[in-house]
Design a protein around this motif. Structure first.
Motif, PDB file in Angstrom:
ATOM      1  N   LEU A   4      44.152  18.766  20.426  1.00  0.00           N
ATOM      2  CA  LEU A   4      45.176  19.515  19.164  1.00  0.00           C
ATOM      3  C   LEU A   4      46.609  19.096  19.920  1.00  0.00           C
ATOM      4  O   LEU A   4      47.184  18.439  19.320  1.00  0.00           O
ATOM      5  N   MET A   5      46.922  19.405  21.133  1.00  0.00           N
ATOM      6  CA  MET A   5      48.946  19.720  20.918  1.00  0.00           C
ATOM      7  C   MET A   5      48.849  18.816  22.493  1.00  0.00           C
ATOM      8  O   MET A   5      49.788  18.872  23.187  1.00  0.00           O
ATOM      9  N   HIS A   6      47.751  17.250  22.283  1.00  0.00           N
ATOM     10  CA  HIS A   6      48.287  16.184  23.381  1.00  0.00           C
ATOM     11  C   HIS A   6      49.730  16.136  22.876  1.00  0.00           C
ATOM     12  O   HIS A   6      49.583  16.010  21.766  1.00  0.00           O
ATOM     13  N   ALA A 156      36.936  25.594  13.422  1.00  0.00           N
ATOM     14  CA  ALA A 156      36.451  24.191  13.662  1.00  0.00           C
ATOM     15  C   ALA A 156      34.399  24.541  13.647  1.00  0.00           C
ATOM     16  O   ALA A 156      34.585  22.553  13.592  1.00  0.00           O
ATOM     17  N   ASP A 157      33.950  25.162  13.233  1.00  0.00           N
ATOM     18  CA  ASP A 157      32.229  24.496  12.961  1.00  0.00           C
ATOM     19  C   ASP A 157      32.600  23.938  11.617  1.00  0.00           C
ATOM     20  O   ASP A 157      31.894  22.185  11.284  1.00  0.00           O
ATOM     21  N   LEU A 158      33.674  23.977  10.737  1.00  0.00           N
ATOM     22  CA  LEU A 158      33.262  23.415   9.597  1.00  0.00           C
ATOM     23  C   LEU A 158      33.956  22.231   9.406  1.00  0.00           C
ATOM     24  O   LEU A 158      34.047  21.383   8.667  1.00  0.00           O
ATOM     25  N   LYS A 159      35.343  22.282  10.636  1.00  0.00           N
ATOM     26  CA  LYS A 159      36.544  21.343   9.548  1.00  0.00           C
ATOM     27  C   LYS A 159      36.442  20.096  10.706  1.00  0.00           C
ATOM     28  O   LYS A 159      36.176  18.377  11.208  1.00  0.00           O
ATOM     29  N   LEU A 160      35.036  19.853  12.419  1.00  0.00           N
ATOM     30  CA  LEU A 160      35.386  19.287  13.488  1.00  0.00           C
ATOM     31  C   LEU A 160      33.483  18.867  13.498  1.00  0.00           C
ATOM     32  O   LEU A 160      32.876  18.886  12.528  1.00  0.00           O
ATOM     33  N   ALA A 171      38.110  24.847  23.747  1.00  0.00           N
ATOM     34  CA  ALA A 171      38.807  24.401  24.686  1.00  0.00           C
ATOM     35  C   ALA A 171      39.702  24.720  23.520  1.00  0.00           C
ATOM     36  O   ALA A 171      40.792  24.100  23.649  1.00  0.00           O
ATOM     37  N   ILE A 172      39.497  23.692  22.019  1.00  0.00           N
ATOM     38  CA  ILE A 172      40.114  23.833  21.067  1.00  0.00           C
ATOM     39  C   ILE A 172      41.205  24.923  20.790  1.00  0.00           C
ATOM     40  O   ILE A 172      42.661  25.414  20.514  1.00  0.00           O
ATOM     41  N   ILE A 173      39.863  25.646  20.630  1.00  0.00           N
ATOM     42  CA  ILE A 173      40.814  27.002  19.337  1.00  0.00           C
ATOM     43  C   ILE A 173      41.400  27.779  20.631  1.00  0.00           C
ATOM     44  O   ILE A 173      42.690  28.116  20.024  1.00  0.00           O
ATOM     45  N   LEU A 205      44.493  27.729  11.295  1.00  0.00           N
ATOM     46  CA  LEU A 205      42.637  27.317  11.579  1.00  0.00           C
ATOM     47  C   LEU A 205      43.261  26.462  11.093  1.00  0.00           C
ATOM     48  O   LEU A 205      41.731  25.558  10.894  1.00  0.00           O
ATOM     49  N   GLU A 206      44.323  25.284   9.884  1.00  0.00           N
ATOM     50  CA  GLU A 206      44.295  24.768   9.033  1.00  0.00           C
ATOM     51  C   GLU A 206      45.111  22.898  10.708  1.00  0.00           C
ATOM     52  O   GLU A 206      44.523  22.529  10.232  1.00  0.00           O
ATOM     53  N   LEU A 207      45.088  23.466  12.039  1.00  0.00           N
ATOM     54  CA  LEU A 207      45.490  23.025  13.027  1.00  0.00           C
ATOM     55  C   LEU A 207      44.407  22.487  13.993  1.00  0.00           C
ATOM     56  O   LEU A 207      44.011  21.587  14.714  1.00  0.00           O
ATOM     57  N   VAL A 208      43.419  23.339  13.561  1.00  0.00           N
ATOM     58  CA  VAL A 208      41.947  22.269  14.521  1.00  0.00           C
ATOM     59  C   VAL A 208      41.407  21.604  14.121  1.00  0.00           C
ATOM     60  O   VAL A 208      41.177  20.671  15.290  1.00  0.00           O
ATOM     61  N   ASN A 209      41.831  21.003  12.805  1.00  0.00           N
ATOM     62  CA  ASN A 209      41.931  19.242  12.584  1.00  0.00           C
ATOM     63  C   ASN A 209      42.976  18.091  13.040  1.00  0.00           C
ATOM     64  O   ASN A 209      42.577  17.420  12.794  1.00  0.00           O
ATOM     65  N   ASN A 210      43.821  18.596  13.907  1.00  0.00           N
ATOM     66  CA  ASN A 210      45.069  18.316  13.921  1.00  0.00           C
ATOM     67  C   ASN A 210      45.569  17.050  12.508  1.00  0.00           C
ATOM     68  O   ASN A 210      45.714  16.341  12.414  1.00  0.00           O
ATOM     69  N   PRO A 211      45.802  18.287  11.401  1.00  0.00           N
ATOM     70  CA  PRO A 211      46.262  17.552  10.377  1.00  0.00           C
ATOM     71  C   PRO A 211      47.443  16.651  10.358  1.00  0.00           C
ATOM     72  O   PRO A 211      48.208  16.756  11.343  1.00  0.00           O
TER      73      PRO A 211
END
Length: 641
Positions: A4-6, A156-160, A171-173, A205-211
């Motif tokens: 996420l925070m790359h 994460a389970d739903l959006k990734l 790791a993302i969480i 919650l919305e950052l999980v899939n890196n919008p």
């Protein structure tokens, strides 16, 4: 899936090591303010495939005022540009149209909208745009019974994609929660978080899939000054990492206002200013409306927008801003004017105009699995919907059993037993229907947010909702049936007991379907009125207080659509049908009229051999109610947009 925070490879953002130390809970304000961020010119020259510029032209929004009342235009041909890597505020007094504009830009509202919205120089394709954007509502629509980590795991389970390894999701969480200052609260139930923590969790919650684009409606509402600063600083950091962050905000303090890069000010659906927050004072001086010394520019411009200094001032501001077309008050406006929003659209993994796949990242079966897992966990922790529901069925079962003690075998108490059967029907119908009517609208707000942000499809949500409640419904119905059936001495035959239980369970499921229908289109107040109101004619058409043969011919149709009629007939068939032998009369009476079950069936105009017809009719009604509830739910979601 990139973490996420790359940091962007062009070297213009803060390093990962530096970023991670900006923990929101521990002196985050000064650390973020001291972050080494390159100047605006360099940011505007960046040609990154991960950034999105939004340009909107001549946007109007019209709503209907009702039957024969005409229409009203809310937004009046406004224009603007929202460049990437900027934190942008939509400001204005109440009723100015800022939330409406946010909804239109995010795609949350599509009906009644006219004008052009371009993404990186191309006309916005709504489904593709939704895949790379996220909408965070003003109220924190979170599952209060789940912990922070559980909420993040579900997201994460739903959006990734399902192909993402578990260790990568974890790791993302962990990285998101660390940077947002929530890692130490991972095992805290969401309902126990503070207002600022809930707001940060909504963002997490919305950052999980890196919008790439994030829309936030009043992110500082209900927060104290420190929490406001923390949230806005966090959003600014996210913007510097390549995202386009757009917020509505009513009237920020001077400190909060200066944290925004750009501001778009609205009044009565028109643009008063569009540019850098640093240039607002110069803009006002340029049009001879100077901001008083030591006065918060945000407060002053809102007073102007409210018309406190005269309506002519609003017209002057709109004219000077050219209703949003004037970009000269941007920093590096020459770069904006040269590009004019016609930036080449690169093939980005999240934004592909030719992508016609599902909006969701995971298949429907996987979505149902995750939603059911979440639902079972919430049922386990919800004392109201689970424990109290079980206790209520036990208590009511014991009460009815004691009131109608041994009425099932007494020929002198057949009418009392008939009243018991109707009481059981009313219990199953009202408790199940009203519970759903009251609780389902609360789930609607979470559904609207998560469904719009592509967590899952409506079919997956509805299927999981129905399946999660099924075991509890069966258990409550079974325990109630066992208590009532045996205390009241109904026929001790397994076939009759199973017939009785089958009817009871179908009544419960149908009543839940009616509750879903009402809850899908009504709020709690209206639903609690409509539910009992609809129950009265269904009881009448079932034969309560009036024999079926005495119902007027012009109302006979009602007996064929009332599920209570088929349910009561099924009960009667289970208890008094199947050629039940003569009943004994325990009371010393000269003549026991209803010791012959056939005589009783004749008097109430029912037959004892219609059980399977009743089962078929109830199954049909069950399917109709469930399908109708789904269609109502789908219509509600569409109508909101």
């Amino acid at each position: 899936m990139e973490i996420l925070m790359h940091e962007m490879s062009n070297g213009q953002e803060t390093s990962t090591v530096d970023t991670k130390i900006y923990t929101i809970n521990k002196q985050s304000t000064k650390k973020i303010e001291n972050a080494q961020i390159k100047d605006e010119e360099q940011l505007m020259k960046t040609n990154s495939t991960d950034t999105i510029d939004i340009v909107f032209e001549n946007i109007t929004y019209t709503v209907s005022l009702g039957c024969r009342k005409g229409q009203k235009e809310i937004l009046h041909g406004i224009n603007g540009r929202l460049p990437a890597k900027h934190l942008i505020a939509l400001m204005g007094p109440s009723g100015a149209g800022k939330s409406t504009l946010l909804n239109i830009l995010s795609g949350f509202r599509t009906t009644g909208v006219d004008g052009n919205i371009n993404i990186n120089g191309h006309a916005r394709e709504i489904n593709s745009f939704r895949k790379c954007s996220a909408y965070i509502t003003q109220d924190d629509r979170l599952e209060a019974l789940l912990t922070v980590n559980e909420n993040m795991t579900v997201a994460a389970d739903l959006k990734l994609p399902t192909s993402t390894p578990r260790y990568e999701k974890e790791a993302i969480i962990e990285e998101i929660l660390t940077i947002l200052g929530l890692r130490e609260h991972m095992n805290t139930q969401t309902g126990r978080l503070s207002g600022g923590q809930k707001k940060r969790l909504s963002i997490a919650l919305e950052l999980v899939n890196n919008p790439t684009v994030m829309f936030l409606d009043e992110p500082t509402t209900g927060l104290d000054s420190l929490s406001c600063t923390q949230v806005i600083n966090l959003l600014k950091l996210l913007a510097r990492q390549g995202r386009t962050i757009i917020c509505t905000i009513h009237q920020p303090s001077a400190t909060i206002f200066q944290l925004f890069d750009l501001v778009y000010i609205l009044s009565k659906g028109e643009c008063l200013f569009h540019g850098s927050t640093d240039y607002l004072v110069s803009y006002l001086e340029n049009i001879k409306l100077p901001c008083p010394v030591y006065y918060n520019p945000a407060d002053y411009v809102i007073e102007l927008a409210c018309g406190e200094y005269g309506e002519d001032k609003i017209s002057l501001l709109v004219s000077a801003a050219e209703n949003g077309k004037n970009l000269q008050w941007f920093k590096n406006s020459n770069i904006l004017l040269e590009s004019n929003g016609l930036k080449t659209l690169h093939s980005h993994k999240n934004l592909n105009i030719n992508n016609k796949n599902s909006l969701q990242a995971t298949p429907v079966i996987h979505q149902i699995k995750i939603l059911m897992k979440r639902g079972f966990l919430m049922c386990k922790r919800d004392t109201t919907l689970t424990h109290l529901r079980i206790l209520a069925n036990i208590a009511v079962g014991l009460m009815l059993g004691l009131v109608f003690l041994e009425s099932g075998t007494d020929g002198a108490r057949v009418l009392s037993n008939y009243n018991l059967l109707f009481s059981i029907l009313i219990h199953h119908m009202m408790t199940t229907m009203m519970l759903t009517v009251v609780t389902f609208p609360m789930q609607m707000s979470i559904l609207l947010k998560e469904h719009f942000n592509r967590w899952y499809s409506l079919k997956a949500f509805y299927t999981a909702l129905s399946l999660v409640d099924l075991p509890l419904s069966i258990f409550c119905c079974l325990i109630f049936t066992i208590i009532v059936y045996f205390i009241t001495s109904q026929p001790l035959e397994m076939s009759r007991f199973l017939m009785f239980f089958s009817i009871s369970l179908l009544v419960v499921l149908i009543s839940q379907g009616f509750g879903l229908m009402i809850g899908a289109i009504c709020n709690v107040i209206n639903g609690t009125f409509i539910g009992p109101t609809l129950s009265v004619p269904m009881m009448m058409f079932a034969g309560f207080g009036v024999s079926l043969r005495d119902i007027p011919i012009y109302l006979k149709w009602g007996t064929y659509i009332s599920f209570l009629r088929y349910s009561l007939e099924g009960y009667i068939g289970a208890i008094y049908g199947l050629d039940r032998p003569v009943l004994s009369c325990k009371e010393k009476v000269i003549y026991c009229h209803y010791k012959y079950p056939t005589k009783f069936l004749s008097d109430i105009a029912m037959e004892g051999d219609q059980f399977w017809n009743d089962i078929v009719a109830l199954f049909i009604i069950l399917i109709i109610t469930r399908c109708t509830a789904y269609l109502f739910l789908k219509w509600k979601i569409i109508s909101i947009r």
